[in-house]
Design a protein around this motif. Structure first.
Motif, PDB file in Angstrom:
ATOM      1  N   GLY A   1      13.183  -5.406  -4.721  1.00  0.00           N
ATOM      2  CA  GLY A   1      11.852  -5.508  -4.297  1.00  0.00           C
ATOM      3  C   GLY A   1      11.452  -6.424  -3.087  1.00  0.00           C
ATOM      4  N   LEU A   2      12.745  -6.673  -2.394  1.00  0.00           N
ATOM      5  CA  LEU A   2      12.449  -7.543  -1.299  1.00  0.00           C
ATOM      6  C   LEU A   2      12.333  -6.815   0.054  1.00  0.00           C
TER       7      LEU A   2
ATOM      8  N   GLN B   1      -3.439   0.360  11.948  1.00  0.00           N
ATOM      9  CA  GLN B   1      -2.458   0.742  11.101  1.00  0.00           C
ATOM     10  C   GLN B   1      -2.872   0.548   9.662  1.00  0.00           C
ATOM     11  N   LEU B   2      -3.116  -0.650   9.459  1.00  0.00           N
ATOM     12  CA  LEU B   2      -3.696  -1.340   7.921  1.00  0.00           C
ATOM     13  C   LEU B   2      -4.910  -0.411   7.531  1.00  0.00           C
ATOM     14  N   ALA B   3      -5.944  -0.410   8.579  1.00  0.00           N
ATOM     15  CA  ALA B   3      -7.119   0.545   7.981  1.00  0.00           C
ATOM     16  C   ALA B   3      -6.793   1.682   7.518  1.00  0.00           C
ATOM     17  N   ARG B   4      -5.957   2.415   8.339  1.00  0.00           N
ATOM     18  CA  ARG B   4      -5.766   3.949   8.017  1.00  0.00           C
ATOM     19  C   ARG B   4      -4.838   3.936   6.761  1.00  0.00           C
ATOM     20  N   VAL B   5      -4.061   3.132   6.418  1.00  0.00           N
ATOM     21  CA  VAL B   5      -3.014   3.015   5.264  1.00  0.00           C
ATOM     22  C   VAL B   5      -3.916   2.932   4.096  1.00  0.00           C
ATOM     23  N   LEU B   6      -4.696   1.650   4.143  1.00  0.00           N
ATOM     24  CA  LEU B   6      -5.693   1.403   2.946  1.00  0.00           C
ATOM     25  C   LEU B   6      -6.376   2.454   2.677  1.00  0.00           C
ATOM     26  N   THR B   7      -7.155   3.163   3.844  1.00  0.00           N
ATOM     27  CA  THR B   7      -8.176   4.151   3.458  1.00  0.00           C
ATOM     28  C   THR B   7      -7.533   5.385   2.855  1.00  0.00           C
ATOM     29  N   ALA B   8      -6.488   5.818   3.286  1.00  0.00           N
ATOM     30  CA  ALA B   8      -5.404   7.138   2.878  1.00  0.00           C
ATOM     31  C   ALA B   8      -5.442   6.776   1.380  1.00  0.00           C
ATOM     32  N   ASN B   9      -5.034   5.652   0.974  1.00  0.00           N
ATOM     33  CA  ASN B   9      -4.710   5.241  -0.352  1.00  0.00           C
ATOM     34  C   ASN B   9      -5.863   4.888  -1.192  1.00  0.00           C
TER      35      ASN B   9
ATOM     36  N   ALA C   1       0.778  -1.200  -0.091  1.00  0.00           N
ATOM     37  CA  ALA C   1       0.074   0.102   0.120  1.00  0.00           C
ATOM     38  C   ALA C   1       0.875   1.274  -0.136  1.00  0.00           C
ATOM     39  N   VAL C   2       1.712   1.067   0.892  1.00  0.00           N
ATOM     40  CA  VAL C   2       2.809   2.410   1.057  1.00  0.00           C
ATOM     41  C   VAL C   2       3.883   2.813  -0.022  1.00  0.00           C
ATOM     42  N   CYS C   3       3.981   1.494  -0.925  1.00  0.00           N
ATOM     43  CA  CYS C   3       4.974   1.814  -1.879  1.00  0.00           C
ATOM     44  C   CYS C   3       4.640   2.237  -3.196  1.00  0.00           C
ATOM     45  N   LYS C   4       3.795   3.260  -2.985  1.00  0.00           N
ATOM     46  CA  LYS C   4       3.163   3.653  -4.358  1.00  0.00           C
ATOM     47  C   LYS C   4       3.798   3.939  -5.498  1.00  0.00           C
ATOM     48  N   GLU C   5       4.999   4.428  -5.417  1.00  0.00           N
ATOM     49  CA  GLU C   5       5.618   4.684  -6.687  1.00  0.00           C
ATOM     50  C   GLU C   5       6.220   3.376  -7.356  1.00  0.00           C
ATOM     51  N   VAL C   6       6.818   2.304  -6.244  1.00  0.00           N
ATOM     52  CA  VAL C   6       7.238   1.346  -6.685  1.00  0.00           C
ATOM     53  C   VAL C   6       6.072   0.529  -7.478  1.00  0.00           C
ATOM     54  N   ILE C   7       5.101   0.301  -6.686  1.00  0.00           N
ATOM     55  CA  ILE C   7       3.989  -0.638  -7.038  1.00  0.00           C
ATOM     56  C   ILE C   7       3.428  -0.110  -8.426  1.00  0.00           C
ATOM     57  N   GLY C   8       3.307   1.295  -8.460  1.00  0.00           N
ATOM     58  CA  GLY C   8       2.708   2.147  -9.419  1.00  0.00           C
ATOM     59  C   GLY C   8       1.265   2.208  -9.416  1.00  0.00           C
ATOM     60  N   TRP C   9       0.708   2.397  -8.239  1.00  0.00           N
ATOM     61  CA  TRP C   9      -0.774   2.659  -8.024  1.00  0.00           C
ATOM     62  C   TRP C   9      -0.887   3.947  -8.736  1.00  0.00           C
ATOM     63  N   ASP C  10      -2.251   3.923  -9.725  1.00  0.00           N
ATOM     64  CA  ASP C  10      -2.777   5.284 -10.404  1.00  0.00           C
ATOM     65  C   ASP C  10      -3.980   5.768  -9.629  1.00  0.00           C
TER      66      ASP C  10
ATOM     67  N   GLY D   1      12.611  -9.977  19.329  1.00  0.00           N
ATOM     68  CA  GLY D   1      13.166  -8.946  19.802  1.00  0.00           C
ATOM     69  C   GLY D   1      12.911  -7.603  18.686  1.00  0.00           C
ATOM     70  N   LEU D   2      11.882  -7.380  18.115  1.00  0.00           N
ATOM     71  CA  LEU D   2      11.363  -6.425  17.245  1.00  0.00           C
ATOM     72  C   LEU D   2      10.245  -5.617  18.082  1.00  0.00           C
ATOM     73  N   ARG D   3      10.777  -4.494  18.699  1.00  0.00           N
ATOM     74  CA  ARG D   3       9.677  -3.797  19.359  1.00  0.00           C
ATOM     75  C   ARG D   3       9.152  -2.427  18.630  1.00  0.00           C
ATOM     76  N   GLU D   4      10.085  -2.031  17.669  1.00  0.00           N
ATOM     77  CA  GLU D   4       9.616  -0.820  16.969  1.00  0.00           C
ATOM     78  C   GLU D   4       8.529  -1.025  16.114  1.00  0.00           C
ATOM     79  N   PRO D   5       7.451   0.032  16.208  1.00  0.00           N
ATOM     80  CA  PRO D   5       6.271  -0.356  15.177  1.00  0.00           C
ATOM     81  C   PRO D   5       6.566   0.151  13.804  1.00  0.00           C
ATOM     82  N   PRO D   6       6.181  -0.427  12.869  1.00  0.00           N
ATOM     83  CA  PRO D   6       6.267   0.153  11.655  1.00  0.00           C
ATOM     84  C   PRO D   6       6.130   1.745  11.525  1.00  0.00           C
ATOM     85  N   ASP D   7       6.961   2.388  10.513  1.00  0.00           N
ATOM     86  CA  ASP D   7       6.928   3.828  10.520  1.00  0.00           C
ATOM     87  C   ASP D   7       6.000   4.370   9.453  1.00  0.00           C
ATOM     88  N   GLY D   8       5.421   3.265   8.677  1.00  0.00           N
ATOM     89  CA  GLY D   8       4.419   3.566   7.613  1.00  0.00           C
ATOM     90  C   GLY D   8       4.981   4.051   6.123  1.00  0.00           C
ATOM     91  N   ASN D   9       6.448   3.782   6.089  1.00  0.00           N
ATOM     92  CA  ASN D   9       7.078   4.097   4.996  1.00  0.00           C
ATOM     93  C   ASN D   9       7.467   3.152   4.101  1.00  0.00           C
TER      94      ASN D   9
END
Length: 640
Positions: free
Chosen positions: A240-241, A254-262, A192-201, A225-233
């Motif tokens: 592409g990995l 977070q998913l609901a906000r990102v999908l709605t925003a895009n 969802a957030v990699c708009k330029e890479v995926i190519g969303w129009d 040991g992964l405590r930091e939440p995703p930064d949305g970038n």
């Protein structure tokens, strides 16, 4: 000291309150800055108008928004597939059905772009083995080869080259991880957030998510040991990995906000054993649906078709960025043609129409209501899943050109200044007309009109005027707490027409008493030549209540006991006698039968005691032995 009542309102409301024209203007102007007609041609327009400017006062303002889903609207579809080991047969089936999937989507629109991505799990313990051999080939079975695990991989950007999609799907290999849940949330977030890479129009954006297992969510990453939440970038590598080893898994919010925003619509294509979990997840993500896959994904094409029809048949209008103090309400007119401007129908906080077909127009009426003066502001209206937006610019006018200020105005009882039709009271005076004096104890006038700490003024049955309740209708009392219309009735009259209802109780006139004032204190109707009620009763409420078997208006009548009908007495006595005789016969016969049984039993016991059992045994055994000897002889003869 200024009145708290709101002075600005709609013309109809001002007229009903007794105000006279001319009124201050409700709005100065409404400008449709951009209002292109709905169109399904090359320049597709589905939402009208596109921009509107208001100059508002603190009164409701209503405007109309129209939407028509155009046929052939561009579709961007990104297919996101779980490539964990259990999806091996599903991958084989998708390879066979990729051409059918493309053909089905092209039946909706010729402007189709399609992309492909996959996911497994984070490349870290305890999700993926850290052994070098297992990292190269995580297959759990000998003789089966797998590609290394990854959290998400973009395999094909959105493209009109459908053959490239088919080739990319055919070229995929399965992978494997250690636990059951997958990193689907990581994949959705990055897709969802990699708009330029995926190519969303700007067309309809659809993300199809296929899996046969559940998902990791926020907090699960702490096991690694992964405590930091995703930064949305976007964090995709040049190839592409995304390995997912820096951040925890995303949360549902977070998913609901990102999908709605895009403006991305999500289709969960999952197997039946986990569909319940995804149904609950879909309730928390707007514009998402769940379809049940066969165990080998053989129905994926039909599933995508049904899900797309379900999403496109629902139209939800929503607003974004409205400031506090600006309330937005809706009325949805889903039928075509629209029934016209809003009448007395209720306003709601949600505007939705269902079962809408392609090229069917729906109209929404939007009401803006300012609760206070605001600075110039703007917000947007849009239909879920559609990139088109209506920009609404609001400018507030909080002052009126009301003419000169009048000090010590008679309209303010000489104790205040009249400006714009309202009084600003001098120190020490209060009220709408400054006709109330501030009390020395500085207790607010409203508090003096509240009974026992109630939140209602004058118990809700009057208005507070200068700290005293002016009761309405039939209410009375210091706090209008008494209902003078709620007393007992007699002969359909309050207090029998012989008293007055005061605070729920009847105050009767001198000659009447009782709860409903229906009991006269006179005795003239009870008087006879001798004593009242002929000495055979008591005079109550000017009526004789007889005693001792007497009756009549004056208890002077003795009933004739001899004339009573004996028919039912005779019938009752006869039936009772018959029943008694019948029961007596049954009891006697049962006793005689019991005596007979006892005599027979005693006779049997006596005969048993007299029997010689030795002689009986001799008499029985002798014939038996003779029979046995005869049988033996016969058998020997036959043998010879």
């Amino acid at each position: 000291g200024e009145p708290s009542e709101r002075r600005c309102d709609a013309k109809e409301a001002l007229t009903s309150r007794g105000c006279k024209e001319p009124y201050p203007p409700e709005t100065d102007e409404t400008l449709l800055m951009k209002d292109k007609e709905l169109s399904a041609s090359d320049d597709i327009i589905q939402l009208r108008p596109q921009q509107i400017d208001f100059q508002l006062r603190v009164v409701p303002q209503t405007f109309k928004v129209s939407f028509k889903r155009a046929e052939g609207y561009p579709i961007d579809l990104y297919y996101l597939m779980d490539l964990s080991f259990s999806m091996g047969d599903d991958l084989d089936m998708i390879k066979k059905l990729s051409q059918d999937m493309v053909s089905t989507l092209q039946s909706f629109t010729k402007k189709l772009r399609i992309g492909f991505g996959s996911f497994v799990d984070k490349v870290a313990l305890p999700y993926v083995s850290e052994m070098k051999k297992k990292r190269r080939d995580p297959s759990p079975h000998r003789g089966t080869s797998c590609q290394p695990a990854f959290s998400f991989q973009n395999l094909l950007n959105l493209t009109t080259d459908t053959a490239a999609f088919e080739n990319k799907v055919i070229g995929q290999m399965i992978s494997a991880n250690l636990d059951s849940p997958e990193s689907g949330f990581d994949a959705i977030m990055q897709a969802a957030v990699c708009k330029e890479v995926i190519g969303w129009d700007d067309g309809t954006k659809i993300l199809v998510y296929t899996s046969d297992d559940t998902f990791h969510m926020a907090g699960d990453g702490r096991l690694a040991g992964l405590r930091e939440p995703p930064d949305g970038n976007c964090h995709l590598s040049p190839s592409g990995l995304y390995d997912g080893t820096r951040f925890d898994y995303p949360s549902i919010g977070q998913l609901a906000r990102v999908l709605t925003a895009n403006n991305i619509q999500l289709i969960f294509a999952v197997t039946k054993n986990i569909s319940a979990a995804y149904e609950e997840l879909s309730k928390m993500i707007p514009q998402s649906v769940v379809g049940v896959l066969e165990s080998d994904s053989s129905n994926v094409v039909q599933l995508i078709k049904n899900a797309y029809n379900s999403l496109s048949s629902s139209v939800v209008l929503e607003h974004h960025g409205a400031p506090q103090g600006l309330e937005v309400a809706y009325q949805a007119h889903c039928t075509s043609p629209s029934p016209g401007p809003p009448g007395l129908r209720p306003w709601s906080q949600r505007a939705e129409c269902k079962d809408i077909k392609i090229n069917q127009q729906v109209d929404f009426y939007v009401q803006l209501n300012m609760s206070r003066c605001l600075e110039q502001t703007e917000f947007h209206l849009s239909v879920q899943g559609i990139s088109e937006q209506l920009k609404v610019v609001v400018r507030m006018k909080c002052e009126c050109d009301c003419g000169p200020v009048e000090e010590a105005s008679p309209s303010c009882s000489g104790h205040g200044t009249l400006h714009c039709g309202t009084c600003s009271c001098d120190p020490g005076f209060l009220g709408q007309a400054c006709d109330c004096q501030q009390s020395e104890d500085h207790v607010s006038l409203d508090e003096k009109c509240r009974h026992g700490g109630s939140s209602q003024l004058c118990s809700g049955h009057g208005s507070c005027e200068c700290g005293k309740c002016a009761c309405q209708r039939s209410f009375s009392g210091q706090f209008c707490e008494c209902d003078d219309s709620n007393c007992a009735k007699s002969n359909q009259q309050l207090c029998g027409g012989n008293g007055k209802c005061v605070c729920g109780k009847c105050n009767c006139s001198g000659a009447y008493g009782g709860e409903a004032c229906d009991c006269s204190t006179h005795t003239d109707r009870c008087q006879t030549a001798g004593r009242p009620c002929s000495g055979s009763g008591e005079c109550l409420c000017n009526r004789c209540v007889c005693k001792g078997g007497f009756d009549g208006d004056h208890c002077s009548h003795i009933p004739n006991n001899c004339s009573i009908d004996k028919t039912w007495v005779i019938i009752g006595s006869s039936v009772s006698g018959i029943l008694f005789i019948g029961l007596l016969i049954i009891v006697i016969s049962r006793l005689l039968l019991e005596l007979s049984y006892r005599r027979e039993y005693q006779s049997f016991v006596a005969s048993q005691q007299q029997t010689n059992w030795k002689e009986v045994r001799h008499n029985v055994m002798l014939p038996l032995c003779s029979c046995l000897c005869l049988i033996t002889c016969l058998s020997d003869h036959l043998f010879v």
